[in-house]
Motif scaffolding. Structure first.
Motif, PDB file in Angstrom:
ATOM      1  N   ARG A 104     -64.846  15.077   8.184  1.00  0.00           N
ATOM      2  CA  ARG A 104     -64.275  15.905   9.243  1.00  0.00           C
ATOM      3  C   ARG A 104     -63.842  17.273   8.716  1.00  0.00           C
ATOM      4  NH1 ARG A 104     -61.505  11.017  12.407  1.00  0.00           N
ATOM      5  NH2 ARG A 104     -63.203  10.632  13.868  1.00  0.00           N
ATOM      6  N   GLN A 105     -63.429  17.334   7.473  1.00  0.00           N
ATOM      7  CA  GLN A 105     -63.060  18.614   6.883  1.00  0.00           C
ATOM      8  C   GLN A 105     -64.263  19.546   6.804  1.00  0.00           C
ATOM      9  OE1 GLN A 105     -61.293  17.520   3.145  1.00  0.00           O
ATOM     10  NE2 GLN A 105     -59.361  16.865   4.068  1.00  0.00           N
ATOM     11  N   ALA A 106     -65.458  18.961   6.712  1.00  0.00           N
ATOM     12  CA  ALA A 106     -66.674  19.771   6.657  1.00  0.00           C
ATOM     13  C   ALA A 106     -67.030  20.350   8.022  1.00  0.00           C
ATOM     14  CB  ALA A 106     -67.837  18.925   6.137  1.00  0.00           C
ATOM     15  N   MET A 107     -66.532  19.743   9.097  1.00  0.00           N
ATOM     16  CA  MET A 107     -66.870  20.187  10.455  1.00  0.00           C
ATOM     17  C   MET A 107     -65.759  20.961  11.144  1.00  0.00           C
ATOM     18  SD  MET A 107     -68.963  16.982  12.132  1.00  0.00           S
ATOM     19  CE  MET A 107     -67.704  15.744  11.778  1.00  0.00           C
ATOM     20  N   PHE A 108     -64.501  20.695  10.741  1.00  0.00           N
ATOM     21  CA  PHE A 108     -63.365  21.263  11.464  1.00  0.00           C
ATOM     22  C   PHE A 108     -62.373  21.923  10.510  1.00  0.00           C
ATOM     23  CE2 PHE A 108     -64.636  17.238  13.600  1.00  0.00           C
ATOM     24  CZ  PHE A 108     -65.197  17.793  14.747  1.00  0.00           C
ATOM     25  N   ASP A 109     -61.548  22.801  11.067  1.00  0.00           N
ATOM     26  CA  ASP A 109     -60.441  23.408  10.337  1.00  0.00           C
ATOM     27  C   ASP A 109     -59.134  23.020  11.000  1.00  0.00           C
ATOM     28  OD1 ASP A 109     -61.578  24.830   8.175  1.00  0.00           O
ATOM     29  OD2 ASP A 109     -62.203  26.450   9.513  1.00  0.00           O
ATOM     30  N   LYS A 110     -58.103  22.820  10.189  1.00  0.00           N
ATOM     31  CA  LYS A 110     -56.774  22.483  10.692  1.00  0.00           C
ATOM     32  C   LYS A 110     -55.838  23.665  10.475  1.00  0.00           C
ATOM     33  CE  LYS A 110     -54.034  19.866   8.289  1.00  0.00           C
ATOM     34  NZ  LYS A 110     -53.485  18.699   7.581  1.00  0.00           N
ATOM     35  N   ALA A 111     -55.110  24.027  11.516  1.00  0.00           N
ATOM     36  CA  ALA A 111     -54.141  25.112  11.411  1.00  0.00           C
ATOM     37  C   ALA A 111     -52.908  24.638  10.637  1.00  0.00           C
ATOM     38  CB  ALA A 111     -53.735  25.590  12.808  1.00  0.00           C
ATOM     39  N   THR A 112     -52.007  25.559  10.358  1.00  0.00           N
ATOM     40  CA  THR A 112     -50.761  25.249   9.671  1.00  0.00           C
ATOM     41  C   THR A 112     -50.083  24.046  10.328  1.00  0.00           C
ATOM     42  OG1 THR A 112     -50.446  27.577   9.088  1.00  0.00           O
ATOM     43  CG2 THR A 112     -48.504  26.146   9.015  1.00  0.00           C
ATOM     44  N   PRO A 113     -49.751  23.005   9.571  1.00  0.00           N
ATOM     45  CA  PRO A 113     -49.153  21.802  10.167  1.00  0.00           C
ATOM     46  C   PRO A 113     -47.871  22.085  10.943  1.00  0.00           C
ATOM     47  CG  PRO A 113     -49.876  21.341   7.938  1.00  0.00           C
ATOM     48  CD  PRO A 113     -50.003  22.820   8.126  1.00  0.00           C
ATOM     49  N   TYR A 114     -47.729  21.403  12.069  1.00  0.00           N
ATOM     50  CA  TYR A 114     -46.503  21.507  12.859  1.00  0.00           C
ATOM     51  C   TYR A 114     -45.674  20.226  12.765  1.00  0.00           C
ATOM     52  CZ  TYR A 114     -49.744  19.369  16.264  1.00  0.00           C
ATOM     53  OH  TYR A 114     -50.690  18.577  16.880  1.00  0.00           O
ATOM     54  N   SER A 115     -46.189  19.211  12.079  1.00  0.00           N
ATOM     55  CA  SER A 115     -45.411  18.003  11.835  1.00  0.00           C
ATOM     56  C   SER A 115     -45.877  17.360  10.544  1.00  0.00           C
ATOM     57  CB  SER A 115     -45.538  17.008  12.998  1.00  0.00           C
ATOM     58  OG  SER A 115     -46.842  16.467  13.055  1.00  0.00           O
ATOM     59  N   TRP A 116     -44.948  16.693   9.897  1.00  0.00           N
ATOM     60  CA  TRP A 116     -45.234  15.958   8.662  1.00  0.00           C
ATOM     61  C   TRP A 116     -44.702  14.545   8.828  1.00  0.00           C
ATOM     62  CZ3 TRP A 116     -47.943  18.129   4.643  1.00  0.00           C
ATOM     63  CH2 TRP A 116     -48.122  19.521   4.693  1.00  0.00           C
ATOM     64  N   SER A 117     -45.496  13.571   8.415  1.00  0.00           N
ATOM     65  CA  SER A 117     -45.067  12.192   8.586  1.00  0.00           C
ATOM     66  C   SER A 117     -45.584  11.317   7.458  1.00  0.00           C
ATOM     67  CB  SER A 117     -45.548  11.642   9.930  1.00  0.00           C
ATOM     68  OG  SER A 117     -45.018  10.346  10.164  1.00  0.00           O
ATOM     69  N   GLY A 118     -44.915  10.197   7.307  1.00  0.00           N
ATOM     70  CA  GLY A 118     -45.329   9.197   6.333  1.00  0.00           C
ATOM     71  C   GLY A 118     -44.911   7.831   6.831  1.00  0.00           C
ATOM     72  N   LYS A 119     -44.602   6.949   5.906  1.00  0.00           N
ATOM     73  CA  LYS A 119     -44.160   5.605   6.263  1.00  0.00           C
ATOM     74  C   LYS A 119     -42.632   5.561   6.295  1.00  0.00           C
ATOM     75  CE  LYS A 119     -46.627   4.130   2.758  1.00  0.00           C
ATOM     76  NZ  LYS A 119     -47.545   5.267   2.553  1.00  0.00           N
ATOM     77  N   MET A 120     -42.101   4.620   7.065  1.00  0.00           N
ATOM     78  CA  MET A 120     -40.654   4.424   7.124  1.00  0.00           C
ATOM     79  C   MET A 120     -40.335   2.939   7.176  1.00  0.00           C
ATOM     80  SD  MET A 120     -37.875   5.590  10.044  1.00  0.00           S
ATOM     81  CE  MET A 120     -37.721   7.310   9.607  1.00  0.00           C
ATOM     82  N   LEU A 121     -39.295   2.557   6.451  1.00  0.00           N
ATOM     83  CA  LEU A 121     -38.748   1.208   6.526  1.00  0.00           C
ATOM     84  C   LEU A 121     -37.491   1.231   7.377  1.00  0.00           C
ATOM     85  CD1 LEU A 121     -38.850  -0.283   2.898  1.00  0.00           C
ATOM     86  CD2 LEU A 121     -40.045  -1.190   4.903  1.00  0.00           C
ATOM     87  N   VAL A 122     -37.423   0.324   8.334  1.00  0.00           N
ATOM     88  CA  VAL A 122     -36.239   0.191   9.178  1.00  0.00           C
ATOM     89  C   VAL A 122     -35.636  -1.192   8.944  1.00  0.00           C
ATOM     90  CG1 VAL A 122     -35.478  -0.088  11.578  1.00  0.00           C
ATOM     91  CG2 VAL A 122     -36.906   1.858  10.936  1.00  0.00           C
TER      92      VAL A 122
END
Length: 281
Positions: free
Chosen positions: A128-146
């Motif tokens: 997908r990186q070869a076909m598309f470009d991503k603008a500056t991220p507006y959110s960052w996420s990962g995993k969370m333990l609750v």
């Protein structure tokens, strides 16, 4: 009351629970739509449309709360939707959202049916990186333990080894918890995992950070809290996605996103939907 809250909540977060950690959310239940021809319904060059102040067509699911969903009155909203509207306002253009299931969305962008995709896309795969470009991220996420509110914080994910941990069956969180040596308690939805922890049938539940922040914000009396989150350096950033070959348009979008960071708009929207600024990591 808690069960009733989770029942409604489970529908909204089902997609979020197994889609993170890659390029896309889980597939929507919306019926597929046919892809357009290469000319596409969007028509024209994105830079030209921006310069001429024409309406920009944006692909999104509309069924992926809290990122893109409908309020009770039918209005389309969500963090990604409102960020896109704010970017459009900075650029002096209007946006028209085209709702589509995830499995047809990137193909629709490639075919020209949309100018932009706004749907928590991290764009991590080389294909997908070869076909598309991503603008500056507006959110960052990962995993969370609750865990329950009286639980001590966890210093590292490996601390779930041998501990009962609720995860969605066959999700990427299931794979991670298994790798960490957790005592797995399988569920069908994220909401079920939260309920199991609340009922003391498991010590932890592992899922997407932003989806869990959304839940904790909406139900502050749940008796649950975050005890571990992915380190900032390991989080994935989601941004608006466009077709390759639109470098000048991408620069304009990035410029608008930086302005939204500086003027506090992204912080405000993050706090509105998640209780904190998710545009930084």
């Amino acid at each position: 009351m808690f069960k009733q809250t989770l029942l409604g909540f489970s529908v909204a977060v089902l997609l979020a629970a197994c889609g993170k950690g890659g390029d896309a959310p889980a597939a929507s239940a919306v019926a597929p739509q046919p892809a357009a021809s290469a000319a596409g319904a969007s028509g024209g060059n994105l830079l030209d449309k921006l310069n001429k102040k024409e309406t920009i067509l944006v692909g999104t699911m509309g069924t992926y709360a809290p990122f893109t969903y409908h309020e009770k009155d039918g209005k389309l909203t969500g963090y990604d939707v409102e960020v896109t509207r704010a970017v459009a306002e900075k650029l002096g253009v209007q946006v028209e959202f085209k709702e589509t299931p995830w499995d047809a969305m990137m193909a629709g962008l490639k075919a020209g049916r949309f100018d932009i995709v706004a749907n928590q896309v991290a764009l991590t795969s080389p294909e997908r990186q070869a076909m598309f470009d991503k603008a500056t991220p507006y959110s960052w996420s990962g995993k969370m333990l609750v865990a329950r509110a009286d639980h001590a914080d966890v210093t590292k994910l490996e601390d779930i080894k041998g501990k009962k941990t609720a995860v969605m069956l066959a999700s990427n969180y299931d794979e991670v918890a298994k790798k960490m040596g957790a005592d797995l308690v399988h569920t069908d939805t994220m909401a079920q995992g939260l309920l199991i922890v609340q009922q003391k049938r498991a010590e932890f539940t592992l899922n997407d950070e932003l989806s869990l922040l959304d839940y904790l914000k909406k139900d502050p009396n749940s008796g649950l809290k975050s005890v571990w989150r992915t380190p900032a350096t390991e989080k994935l950033g989601a941004g608006l996605v466009i077709n390759k070959g639109n470098d000048e348009a991408l620069a304009k979008i990035n410029g608008a996103m930086e302005e939204l960071k500086k003027d506090g708009t992204l912080k405000k929207l993050g706090e509105q939907f998640f209780g904190e600024d998710v545009s930084v990591h």
